[in-house]
Design a protein around this motif. Structure first.
Motif, PDB file in Angstrom:
ATOM      1  N   ALA A 174       0.831  -1.205   0.000  1.00  0.00           N
ATOM      2  CA  ALA A 174       0.000   0.000   0.000  1.00  0.00           C
ATOM      3  C   ALA A 174       0.868   1.258   0.000  1.00  0.00           C
ATOM      4  N   CYS A 175       1.942   1.238   0.777  1.00  0.00           N
ATOM      5  CA  CYS A 175       2.845   2.387   0.847  1.00  0.00           C
ATOM      6  C   CYS A 175       3.543   2.614  -0.496  1.00  0.00           C
ATOM      7  N   LEU A 176       4.075   1.556  -1.075  1.00  0.00           N
ATOM      8  CA  LEU A 176       4.775   1.665  -2.358  1.00  0.00           C
ATOM      9  C   LEU A 176       3.834   2.139  -3.456  1.00  0.00           C
ATOM     10  N   ASN A 177       2.593   1.628  -3.422  1.00  0.00           N
ATOM     11  CA  ASN A 177       1.624   2.013  -4.443  1.00  0.00           C
ATOM     12  C   ASN A 177       1.203   3.467  -4.292  1.00  0.00           C
ATOM     13  N   ASN A 178       0.984   3.893  -3.052  1.00  0.00           N
ATOM     14  CA  ASN A 178       0.502   5.258  -2.819  1.00  0.00           C
ATOM     15  C   ASN A 178       1.522   6.309  -3.252  1.00  0.00           C
ATOM     16  N   TYR A 179       2.800   6.004  -3.046  1.00  0.00           N
ATOM     17  CA  TYR A 179       3.836   6.976  -3.375  1.00  0.00           C
ATOM     18  C   TYR A 179       4.436   6.771  -4.765  1.00  0.00           C
ATOM     19  N   GLY A 180       3.735   5.974  -5.575  1.00  0.00           N
ATOM     20  CA  GLY A 180       4.119   5.829  -6.970  1.00  0.00           C
ATOM     21  C   GLY A 180       5.376   5.046  -7.228  1.00  0.00           C
ATOM     22  N   LEU A 181       5.795   4.216  -6.276  1.00  0.00           N
ATOM     23  CA  LEU A 181       7.014   3.435  -6.454  1.00  0.00           C
ATOM     24  C   LEU A 181       6.763   2.138  -7.203  1.00  0.00           C
ATOM     25  N   ILE A 182       5.521   1.707  -7.278  1.00  0.00           N
ATOM     26  CA  ILE A 182       5.145   0.561  -8.102  1.00  0.00           C
ATOM     27  C   ILE A 182       3.832   0.895  -8.793  1.00  0.00           C
ATOM     28  N   GLY A 183       3.625   0.317  -9.954  1.00  0.00           N
ATOM     29  CA  GLY A 183       2.375   0.545 -10.669  1.00  0.00           C
ATOM     30  C   GLY A 183       2.322   1.924 -11.317  1.00  0.00           C
ATOM     31  N   ALA A 243     -15.864 -11.965  -2.735  1.00  0.00           N
ATOM     32  CA  ALA A 243     -15.940 -10.672  -3.428  1.00  0.00           C
ATOM     33  C   ALA A 243     -17.363 -10.348  -3.845  1.00  0.00           C
ATOM     34  N   VAL A 244     -18.078 -11.322  -4.386  1.00  0.00           N
ATOM     35  CA  VAL A 244     -19.455 -11.092  -4.838  1.00  0.00           C
ATOM     36  C   VAL A 244     -20.338 -10.658  -3.675  1.00  0.00           C
ATOM     37  N   GLY A 245     -20.140 -11.272  -2.516  1.00  0.00           N
ATOM     38  CA  GLY A 245     -20.952 -10.937  -1.347  1.00  0.00           C
ATOM     39  C   GLY A 245     -20.520  -9.663  -0.644  1.00  0.00           C
ATOM     40  N   GLY A 246     -19.388  -9.091  -1.051  1.00  0.00           N
ATOM     41  CA  GLY A 246     -18.897  -7.905  -0.368  1.00  0.00           C
ATOM     42  C   GLY A 246     -18.465  -8.200   1.056  1.00  0.00           C
ATOM     43  N   PHE A 247     -18.029  -9.451   1.307  1.00  0.00           N
ATOM     44  CA  PHE A 247     -17.625  -9.850   2.654  1.00  0.00           C
ATOM     45  C   PHE A 247     -16.246  -9.285   2.990  1.00  0.00           C
ATOM     46  N   ALA A 248     -15.959  -9.225   4.267  1.00  0.00           N
ATOM     47  CA  ALA A 248     -14.725  -8.583   4.743  1.00  0.00           C
ATOM     48  C   ALA A 248     -13.667  -9.628   5.072  1.00  0.00           C
ATOM     49  N   HIS A 249     -12.568  -9.594   4.335  1.00  0.00           N
ATOM     50  CA  HIS A 249     -11.431 -10.478   4.603  1.00  0.00           C
ATOM     51  C   HIS A 249     -10.330  -9.637   5.234  1.00  0.00           C
ATOM     52  N   VAL A 250      -9.855 -10.034   6.398  1.00  0.00           N
ATOM     53  CA  VAL A 250      -8.986  -9.175   7.187  1.00  0.00           C
ATOM     54  C   VAL A 250      -7.667  -8.864   6.485  1.00  0.00           C
ATOM     55  N   VAL A 251      -7.077  -9.824   5.784  1.00  0.00           N
ATOM     56  CA  VAL A 251      -5.771  -9.577   5.172  1.00  0.00           C
ATOM     57  C   VAL A 251      -5.917  -8.756   3.894  1.00  0.00           C
ATOM     58  N   ALA A 252      -6.798  -9.204   2.989  1.00  0.00           N
ATOM     59  CA  ALA A 252      -7.017  -8.423   1.764  1.00  0.00           C
ATOM     60  C   ALA A 252      -7.571  -7.042   2.111  1.00  0.00           C
ATOM     61  N   GLY A 253      -8.486  -6.986   3.066  1.00  0.00           N
ATOM     62  CA  GLY A 253      -9.075  -5.706   3.471  1.00  0.00           C
ATOM     63  C   GLY A 253      -8.067  -4.773   4.118  1.00  0.00           C
ATOM     64  N   SER A 254      -7.045  -5.336   4.763  1.00  0.00           N
ATOM     65  CA  SER A 254      -6.035  -4.477   5.387  1.00  0.00           C
ATOM     66  C   SER A 254      -5.260  -3.698   4.329  1.00  0.00           C
ATOM     67  N   GLY A 255      -5.054  -4.326   3.162  1.00  0.00           N
ATOM     68  CA  GLY A 255      -4.384  -3.605   2.078  1.00  0.00           C
ATOM     69  C   GLY A 255      -5.171  -2.382   1.655  1.00  0.00           C
ATOM     70  N   GLU A 256      -6.492  -2.515   1.610  1.00  0.00           N
ATOM     71  CA  GLU A 256      -7.352  -1.380   1.265  1.00  0.00           C
ATOM     72  C   GLU A 256      -7.332  -0.332   2.377  1.00  0.00           C
ATOM     73  N   ALA A 257      -7.368  -0.802   3.626  1.00  0.00           N
ATOM     74  CA  ALA A 257      -7.366   0.128   4.767  1.00  0.00           C
ATOM     75  C   ALA A 257      -6.066   0.921   4.824  1.00  0.00           C
ATOM     76  N   TRP A 258      -4.919   0.257   4.606  1.00  0.00           N
ATOM     77  CA  TRP A 258      -3.632   0.963   4.633  1.00  0.00           C
ATOM     78  C   TRP A 258      -3.540   1.962   3.480  1.00  0.00           C
ATOM     79  N   LEU A 259      -4.078   1.605   2.321  1.00  0.00           N
ATOM     80  CA  LEU A 259      -4.037   2.525   1.183  1.00  0.00           C
ATOM     81  C   LEU A 259      -4.832   3.796   1.478  1.00  0.00           C
ATOM     82  N   LEU A 260      -5.999   3.624   2.089  1.00  0.00           N
ATOM     83  CA  LEU A 260      -6.797   4.787   2.482  1.00  0.00           C
ATOM     84  C   LEU A 260      -6.050   5.645   3.502  1.00  0.00           C
ATOM     85  N   THR A 261      -5.294   4.988   4.380  1.00  0.00           N
ATOM     86  CA  THR A 261      -4.519   5.715   5.393  1.00  0.00           C
ATOM     87  C   THR A 261      -3.419   6.546   4.750  1.00  0.00           C
ATOM     88  N   PHE A 262      -2.635   5.922   3.874  1.00  0.00           N
ATOM     89  CA  PHE A 262      -1.534   6.636   3.219  1.00  0.00           C
ATOM     90  C   PHE A 262      -2.047   7.750   2.306  1.00  0.00           C
TER      91      PHE A 262
END
Length: 303
Positions: A174-183, A243-262
């Protein structure tokens, strides 16, 4: 009365106590008569045995032994494998976000975009990397079968090491993606758009959404021994419906949470305690509280 020889491994509180135990299983005359009332050749009998579905006891033992091996892994191995698992699971966010950004806004677009969510799980599960939500079943069965202070300690050790390593892996990406170091910038935009859905749910709602995800992820290692070369589809289908159910997975969801934080769209405290913590609680309830304990209870008297 027909007797069948068998071997199994007794797991004590110490690896030195493990020893093979031989014995016999008595097959009732009535059951044996039903097996013998059809005249089959030796080759045909072997073909039947090869195609016979594994019993619940067999599946339980396969998963238990795998979990016991994981509990014995060195600390460094668990940390590196968990870190790699966190990095790899981040591709689920990227895969779903990229598909969603390329699709028109329709009722069916989410069904297609959800296929991208399976990407990280396929890499992690088929690649043998450590993922916390898988261990809510496999690592729990040795403890449920042989409860004891040492086994509980081994379980907590694995859970803590793998969870922290998974979180470090998703935070790194999430950090690398947010600061443009990857992708590319458009990748970050697509992933942020996808991640904002976490902001729509409060603590209790996230717990509720995480319970089915924990149950489905615990089903992955349980179904694997019977998949017979269809492991790809087992992982794909079960994680696709997370994914279809919009259920919350702690590890995959943490990547989204950290991205929102950064990105400055939420605080670290809210990400950790308002998004990740409730997902963790729900995943453990669904994976251990529902699936693992019920899976063990159904065969407890037959072990």
């Amino acid at each position: 009365m027909k007797l069948f020889a068998f071997d199994r491994i007794r797991s004590g509180d110490s690896p030195q106590l493990r020893e093979p135990i031989t014995g016999v299983i008595e097959l009732s005359d009535e059951l044996q008569d039903r097996k013998d009332d059809i005249d089959l050749s030796e080759n045909e009998e072997e073909a039947v045995d090869e195609r016979e579905a594994a019993s619940a006891q067999v599946i339980h033992e396969v998963v238990r032994r795998h979990g016991d091996e994981e509990l014995e892994r060195p600390t460094a191995s668990l940390i590196w494998s968990g870190l790699a698992g966190g990095v790899a699971i981040s591709t689920s966010i990227l895969g779903e976000a990229l598909l969603e950004s390329k699709l028109p806004v329709t009722q069916w677009s989410s069904l297609v975009a959800s296929m991208g969510y399976t990407l990280g799980f396929l890499i992690v599960v088929l690649g043998g990397l450590q993922l916390f939500t898988e261990s809510t079943l496999s690592a729990v069965l040795p403890v449920a079968t042989h409860p004891g202070r040492r086994n509980i300690g081994r379980l907590l050790r694995l859970w803590v090491l793998v969870f922290i390593a998974n979180m470090a892996g998703t935070m790194l990406i999430a950090c690398l993606n947010n600061y443009g170091l990857i992708g590319a910038p458009e990748h970050r935009t697509a992933m942020l758009t996808l991640s904002r859905r976490l902001l729509e749910h409060d603590f209790v709602e996230t717990v509720k959404l995480a319970i089915p995800a924990g149950f489905l992820m615990a089903a992955v290692p349980w179904v694997m021994p019977s998949s017979k070369g269809q492991q790809f589809w087992v992982v794909f289908v079960l994680t696709y419906f997370i994914a279809v159910g919009g259920f919350a997975h702690v590890v995959a969801g943490s990547g989204e949470a950290w991205l929102l934080t950064f990105a400055g769209e939420t605080s670290f405290t809210h990400a950790a305690f308002g998004m990740i913590l409730p997902a963790l609680i729900g995943n453990v309830i669904g994976g251990t509280g529902l699936f693992a304990l019920l899976a063990h209870a159904q065969v407890k008297q037959e072990l």
